[in-house]
Design a protein around this motif. Structure first.
Motif, short mmCIF file in Angstrom:
data_model
loop_
_atom_site.label_atom_id
_atom_site.label_comp_id
_atom_site.label_asym_id
_atom_site.label_seq_id
_atom_site.Cartn_x
_atom_site.Cartn_y
_atom_site.Cartn_z
N PHE A 236 69.84 40.65 -33.42
CA PHE A 236 70.83 40.90 -32.38
C PHE A 236 72.24 40.68 -32.93
CE2 PHE A 236 67.16 39.76 -29.56
CZ PHE A 236 67.05 41.01 -28.96
N VAL A 237 73.15 41.52 -32.48
CA VAL A 237 74.55 41.42 -32.89
C VAL A 237 75.41 41.30 -31.64
CG1 VAL A 237 74.19 42.70 -35.02
CG2 VAL A 237 74.78 43.94 -32.94
N GLY A 238 76.71 41.19 -31.86
CA GLY A 238 77.62 41.06 -30.73
C GLY A 238 77.67 39.64 -30.21
N THR A 239 78.02 39.48 -28.97
CA THR A 239 78.15 38.15 -28.37
C THR A 239 77.00 37.88 -27.41
OG1 THR A 239 79.48 39.03 -26.55
CG2 THR A 239 80.66 38.30 -28.52
N ILE A 240 76.87 36.60 -27.06
CA ILE A 240 75.91 36.25 -26.02
C ILE A 240 76.52 36.67 -24.68
CG2 ILE A 240 74.57 34.39 -24.96
CD1 ILE A 240 75.03 32.76 -27.52
N PRO A 241 75.86 37.53 -23.91
CA PRO A 241 76.46 37.99 -22.65
C PRO A 241 76.85 36.83 -21.75
CG PRO A 241 74.51 39.28 -23.17
CD PRO A 241 74.54 38.16 -24.16
N ILE A 242 78.03 36.91 -21.22
CA ILE A 242 78.53 35.83 -20.35
C ILE A 242 77.68 35.71 -19.11
CG2 ILE A 242 80.17 37.26 -19.04
CD1 ILE A 242 80.76 33.70 -20.43
N SER A 243 77.02 36.82 -18.73
CA SER A 243 76.19 36.80 -17.51
C SER A 243 75.02 35.83 -17.65
CB SER A 243 75.67 38.20 -17.20
OG SER A 243 74.86 38.67 -18.27
N ILE A 244 74.55 35.61 -18.88
CA ILE A 244 73.42 34.70 -19.09
C ILE A 244 73.81 33.27 -18.71
CG2 ILE A 244 71.99 33.64 -20.88
CD1 ILE A 244 71.81 36.33 -22.22
N PHE A 245 75.06 32.92 -18.95
CA PHE A 245 75.52 31.57 -18.66
C PHE A 245 75.76 31.35 -17.17
CE2 PHE A 245 76.79 32.36 -23.08
CZ PHE A 245 76.17 31.29 -23.70
N ASN A 246 75.49 32.38 -16.37
CA ASN A 246 75.61 32.23 -14.91
C ASN A 246 74.26 32.15 -14.22
OD1 ASN A 246 78.47 32.29 -14.82
ND2 ASN A 246 78.44 34.53 -15.09
N ILE A 247 73.18 32.10 -15.03
CA ILE A 247 71.84 31.95 -14.44
C ILE A 247 71.60 30.47 -14.19
CG2 ILE A 247 69.38 32.43 -14.74
CD1 ILE A 247 70.11 34.59 -16.74
N SER A 248 71.83 30.04 -13.02
CA SER A 248 71.81 28.59 -12.73
C SER A 248 70.44 27.97 -12.92
CB SER A 248 72.30 28.35 -11.29
OG SER A 248 71.47 29.04 -10.37
N ALA A 249 69.37 28.80 -12.86
CA ALA A 249 68.01 28.27 -13.01
C ALA A 249 67.63 28.06 -14.48
CB ALA A 249 67.00 29.23 -12.37
N LEU A 250 68.44 28.57 -15.40
CA LEU A 250 68.08 28.56 -16.82
C LEU A 250 67.97 27.13 -17.35
CD1 LEU A 250 67.50 30.69 -19.00
CD2 LEU A 250 69.86 30.42 -19.77
N ALA A 251 66.81 26.84 -17.96
CA ALA A 251 66.57 25.51 -18.54
C ALA A 251 66.54 25.56 -20.07
CB ALA A 251 65.27 24.93 -18.01
N ARG A 252 66.07 26.67 -20.63
CA ARG A 252 65.97 26.77 -22.08
C ARG A 252 66.59 28.08 -22.55
NH1 ARG A 252 60.24 24.08 -24.05
NH2 ARG A 252 60.39 22.21 -22.77
N LEU A 253 67.52 27.96 -23.50
CA LEU A 253 68.20 29.12 -24.05
C LEU A 253 68.07 29.07 -25.56
CD1 LEU A 253 70.10 31.58 -23.96
CD2 LEU A 253 72.03 29.97 -23.97
N GLY A 254 67.37 30.07 -26.14
CA GLY A 254 67.17 30.13 -27.58
C GLY A 254 67.59 31.47 -28.14
N VAL A 255 68.68 31.47 -28.92
CA VAL A 255 69.15 32.71 -29.54
C VAL A 255 69.40 32.52 -31.04
CG1 VAL A 255 70.18 33.63 -27.43
CG2 VAL A 255 71.53 32.13 -28.91
N GLY A 256 68.77 31.52 -31.63
CA GLY A 256 68.99 31.22 -33.05
C GLY A 256 68.51 32.31 -33.99
N GLU A 257 68.99 32.24 -35.24
CA GLU A 257 68.59 33.16 -36.30
C GLU A 257 68.83 34.62 -35.94
OE1 GLU A 257 65.11 31.79 -38.92
OE2 GLU A 257 64.57 31.07 -36.93
N ASN A 258 70.02 34.91 -35.49
CA ASN A 258 70.45 36.28 -35.26
C ASN A 258 71.79 36.47 -35.96
OD1 ASN A 258 68.56 37.86 -33.37
ND2 ASN A 258 68.69 35.87 -32.34
N GLN A 259 72.55 37.45 -35.54
CA GLN A 259 73.86 37.71 -36.14
C GLN A 259 74.93 37.73 -35.05
OE1 GLN A 259 73.49 41.22 -38.71
NE2 GLN A 259 71.31 40.71 -38.99
N LEU A 260 74.81 36.79 -34.14
CA LEU A 260 75.69 36.75 -32.98
C LEU A 260 77.04 36.14 -33.33
CD1 LEU A 260 73.00 35.58 -30.42
CD2 LEU A 260 73.93 37.88 -30.67
#
Length: 1003
Positions: A236-260
């Motif tokens: 994956f490239v680009g940025t982490i979508p800001i919309s993901i940080f608005n998911i209030s239920a989110l407990a685990r976020l894993g985006v390692g080992e990409n090209q973000l």
């Protein structure tokens, strides 16, 4: 369409049932549908017929009982139709038949943790009632069936840890009830469709370790119920979508080992109030760590290492349950002297076990508050910062600590005596600081230490017996580059498991103690740049594993010991001592490439390459008279001999004046052979003596008349383009190298055959057990002739090959790159020791300094062998040692999986590297050669221990297998920069062999 995969009968039946339910408000009748029982029974029996069941779990599947009573089958109470099929983790092997689509009442399918392969039947799309489908941890290949979308009631779809390929089916995005979708560890590719936002019920979405690319869809932010998002190890490239940080239920976020790229939002701690895990490691993220993260009171794990974060680390005082904190390899800190104040806020956590801030720009003092983590912390890493001041003695209160790394800082003062309280410590690294004083004797209490590094400091005093008595040390002990004085304590003999000992660059003196001969596992010993005197202890001859010995720049005296000839050394430095007498000429001393004896003015003799003066001995008068008589006798004998020789040469010339004889191209002292000799040795190059055929010629088995020894003779096919230059390159390499794990060349022949055609050949030492390729992939006749390679034999051969490459890359006069490492070029002797051969494509580095190879470089080219050649060579990159490391990595994976890199199963982006990397994550046994799995089972049976002991045994051996596969994977990374050096690979394999022997020897 739907009916493409489902029988017309089943489709009609399901459709009528649906209509019937709509027309009737009352529950369905208790009577089973006509033909339903028979349909389910036949489908299950077909399922059984298509698979192998080694454990007999399906033995109850027969006519003696109703199918609802069969193992793993659950039926509904009303219709007596199969509703649940649960056969997870039953060691089943085979292909799923399409008949599974006839089990139209199925609601749950649990087939995970087996060995099903081939494609997933699209007939699953017929199961309109299906709610849960678990097919993870198998070997399914092909694409994900798009008609899963017909299963509109699907809640769980788990297909992870398989070999699936192709794109993400957009049809799946219509499953509005789907709650869990896991596709991790496959070979899927392409983009994630924006329609993923339609999965409004999704709670868990995992697609890590695939080949997905492009940008992360912004529509993921529409999944308001999402609790678990795992996207690591993709492209994956680009940025982490800001919309993901608005998911209030989110407990685990894993985006390692990409090209973000980009950063983390400032309000992260407020918009993600339930966040527990944040994993963004190994990307290109920038900017500061948000201050608001301290409000995420549920945080348990932070892994944002290997990015480009900068600035100050915020306080974590509100977070109580944090157990993993890793921010190493960033650019954090360096702005003020209070950089490390945030550490005190971390001590409010009652669970912190792992704390790593290494390789940043932190400075200032280590705060005493770190000792508040005494009941939990097991790893503390502050390596490579600008931390100064004394090491707090309160660190000695961290009695759960196993790893303490403070190296490469600016620490001063003494090593605290309180470190003796760290009795669980297995690694202590304080290198490259400004520490002074003596080594605390209290370290003797750390009897679990495997690695101790105190190098490059200002330590003084003696090396105490207590330090040398830490018998647990096995990886290395490094006390180099300090100001230590006095002798080496005799207690050094207790380090029987130690692999490397570094004492160089001190002021140590007296003799090297004979007790060092007890260090039978030692592979590298560095004692140069000290004041040692006297001879080398003869007991060192028992150190059979010694590979590198450096005693240069001391005051050692006496003769160079003969026992050094028999050790398996790859590098020896005796320079700048007071050794005297004749230098040995046997064994290791036959090569001057990896042996240094300069600066010993009283040495003489040896091979010419050492450029030492001849040895002269004083003789008595009687001896001189006797000598003169002997000289006269010798002269007369020589004249007679010359006359006889001339007569013999004239006779041979007269007899063969019409035949051209071959002239040897070997150096003086080597055997001279002709075309006629080799023709006779191979019975006229008979096909019965043919051992193999390569790119530039054929190899025959032969019996030389001159020595009556069996040899291997490589005859060059000079009609092949590049064969002559390959011959020259191989001769040039072979005349410069000598190592126990390289195939020994006996001589070379360059001349003409009886028809006047050019003839070139190389004569090698014969390897009775053939090539590694023949053992890994035997033909039918070889199955009965040879035993199978055991686990330990494979490990030993892998180490042998690594030793050979380490020698070529690091210990030759000029580094040599083999360029064609593969199993067929690894030969095995009587004792199954590995020897690397075929240097027809080898190159010197740098080539510009070697005219011969530079002249031929443009025409020979680096070809290598498909599947083993490094990817960068295909785009024109220069030859490098990293290219050999890639081939070695593929070789390792092939040795332990039993699969060639060109196996038919590897297509559409899947290769041996990705296959083993996927299996490594959870079930390494899925990738291991079945022959090895059978051996492990036999080992467990021979142990005759309880079931729980068996599991422990298997886990122990499995750990060793994981380490091996990790070496193969790390060496075969696509990017040359990510590959480990061959020396590091060798070290890891040797360490693993030690662990493996602990289990095998017991049996």
């Amino acid at each position: 369409m739907y009916s493409q995969y489902c029988s017309a009968y089943e489709y009609w039946k399901v459709k009528m049932l649906y209509v019937w339910k709509r027309l009737k408000s009352s529950p369905p009748t208790e009577r089973p549908e006509v033909g339903g029982n028979e349909t389910d029974s036949l489908a299950l029996l077909e399922f059984k017929a298509q698979i192998t069941d080694p454990d007999g779990v399906l033995s109850s599947w027969n006519d003696s009982s109703h199918f609802c009573e069969w193992y793993g089958v659950t039926c509904g109470h009303r219709h007596q139709r199969v509703s649940v099929l649960d056969l997870n983790s039953k060691n089943l092997i085979g292909i799923l038949p399409p008949h599974i689509g006839n089990l139209s009442f199925l609601r749950e399918v649990h087939l995970e943790n087996n060995s099903f392969h081939a494609e997933i039947p699209p007939h699953f799309g017929c199961l309109l009632r299906l709610q849960k489908l678990f097919l993870n941890n198998n070997s399914f290949s092909g694409q994900i069936p798009s008609n899963f979308s017909y299963c509109s009631n699907l809640l769980v779809l788990s297909l992870g840890f398989n070999m699936l390929e192709g794109n993400f089916p957009t049809e799946l995005c219509s499953l509005s009830k789907l709650q869990l979708l896991v596709l991790e560890v496959n070979s899927l590719m392409g983009n994630i469709p924006s329609s993923i936002g339609n999965l409004s019920s999704l709670q868990m979405f995992g697609i890590g370790q695939n080949n997905f690319g492009g940008t992360i869809p912004e529509t993921l932010g529409q999944l308001r119920n999402l609790n678990w998002l795992s996207l690591p190890a993709n492209k994956f490239v680009g940025t982490i979508p800001i919309s993901i940080f608005n998911i209030s239920a989110l407990a685990r976020l894993g985006v390692g080992e990409n090209q973000l790229e980009g950063g983390l939002p400032n309000d992260l701690g407020f918009t993600l109030p339930n966040i527990e895990w944040i994993n963004t490691f190994q990307n290109h993220l920038t900017g500061p760590i948000p201050e608001s993260i301290s409000n995420a009171s549920n945080l348990r794990k932070i892994a944002i290492d290997q990015n480009n974060f900068t600035g100050k680390v915020p306080s974590f005082s509100k977070i109580r349950g944090l157990y993993w904190f890793n921010i190493r390899l960033n650019n954090l800190g360096g702005e003020q002297s209070t950089d490390l104040d945030f550490l005190c806020s971390l001590t409010n956590s009652t669970k912190l076990r792992f704390l790593s801030i290494g390789k940043n720009a932190f400075r200032g003092l280590i705060p005493d508050c770190i000792s508040n983590l005494s009941t939990t912390l097991s790893a503390l890493d502050m390596w490579s910062n600008n931390i100064s001041g004394n090491i707090p003695s309160k660190i000695g209160n961290l009695n759960k600590l196993k790893i303490l790394v403070l190296g490469q800082n600016k620490l001063s003062g003494q090593i605290p005596e309180s470190f003796g309280n760290l009795r669980l410590l297995i690694q202590l690294d304080l290198d490259s600081n400004n520490l002074r004083g003596s080594i605390p004797s209290s370290l003797k209490n750390c009897q679990n230490l495997l690695l101790l590094d105190l190098s490059t400091n200002n330590l003084s005093g003696h090396v105490t017996p207590e330090i040398m008595g830490i018998s647990s040390l096995s990886i290395y002990l490094d006390l180099s580059r300090n100001n230590l004085t006095g002798p080496i304590p005799k207690e050094v003999g207790k380090l029987q498991n130690l692999g490397k000992l570094y004492l160089n660059g001190n002021r140590l003196s007296q003799q090297i103690p004979s007790s060092i001969g007890s260090c039978i596992s030692m592979e590298r010993l560095y004692v140069q740049d000290n004041f040692f005197e006297g001879p080398l202890p003869s007991i060192m001859s028992s150190m059979r594993g010694l590979q590198v010995l450096n005693v240069s720049n001391n005051q050692l005296s006496g003769q160079v010991p003969k026992f050094l000839e028999s050790l398996n050394l790859t590098n020896l430095s005796l320079s700048y001592n007071d050794f005297e007498g004749a230098l040995p000429t046997g064994g290791f001393f036959k090569s001057a490439i990896s042996t240094s004896v300069v600066g010993n003015k009283k040495l003489c003799g040896g091979l010419p390459d050492f450029q030492l003066p001849k040895c002269y001995y004083k003789e008595s008068k009687r001896t001189r008279i006797s000598g003169i008589a002997k000289i006269l006798i010798s002269i007369v004998s020589a004249l007679v001999g010359v006359a006889c020789t001339l007569s013999l040469l004239y006779f041979l010339w007269f007899r063969h004046n019409k035949n051209a004889s071959a002239s040897s191209s070997s150096e003086d002292g080597l055997l001279h052979v002709s075309y006629h000799n080799l023709l006779k040795a191979t019975c006229g190059f008979s096909s019965t003596n043919l051992l193999g055929v390569g790119s530039f010629g054929s190899v025959y088995k032969g019996l030389l008349d001159q020595t009556q020894s069996v040899v291997a003779i490589k005859i060059l096919n000079l009609t092949c383009d590049g064969a002559s230059k390959s011959f020259i390159a191989e001769c040039e390499v072979l005349r410069r190298i000598r190592h126990r794990n390289l195939v020994k060349v006996l001589t070379a022949c360059s001349g003409f055959d009886f028809n006047g055609n050019d003839f070139k050949a190389l004569v090698y030492e014969f390897m009775s057990n053939g090539s590694l390729d023949e053992w890994l992939h035997p033909i039918a006749s070889q199955y009965t002739e040879r035993n199978k390679l055991s686990l330990l034999e494979r490990v030993n051969i892998a180490i042998d090959v690594a030793c050979a490459l380490d020698y070529l890359h690091h210990h030759c006069e000029m580094p040599i790159v083999h360029c064609d490492l593969k199993p067929s070029n690894v030969l095995l002797d009587d004792e199954m020791n590995g020897h690397v051969g075929d240097f027809g494509l080898a190159r010197f580095l740098p080539e510009a300094t070697h005219k011969l190879l530079a002249d031929q470089s443009s025409s020979v080219g680096v070809k290598g062998s498909f599947g083993y050649v490094a990817p960068e060579y295909g785009v024109g990159s220069a030859v490098s040692t990293e290219g050999d490391v890639y081939s070695f990595g593929v070789l390792i994976l092939e040795m332990f999986t039993g699969k060639r890199p060109i196996d038919d199963m590897f297509e559409n982006g899947l290769d041996l590297h990705r296959f083993t990397k996927a299996a490594l994550v959870d079930r390494v046994e899925k990738a291991i050669d079945p022959i090895l799995l059978q051996e492990i089972e036999e080992l467990e049976k021979r142990r005759k221990i309880a079931p729980e002991g068996k599991n422990k045994s298997w886990c122990s051996i499995k750990d060793c297998l994981v380490l091996i596969i990790e070496v193969g994977i790390t060496c075969s990374f696509e990017s040359s920069k990510e590959r480990m050096d061959i020396y590091d690979a060798l070290t890891k394999l040797q360490g693993m062999r030690k662990k493996l022997l602990e289990f095998i020897v017991i049996v």
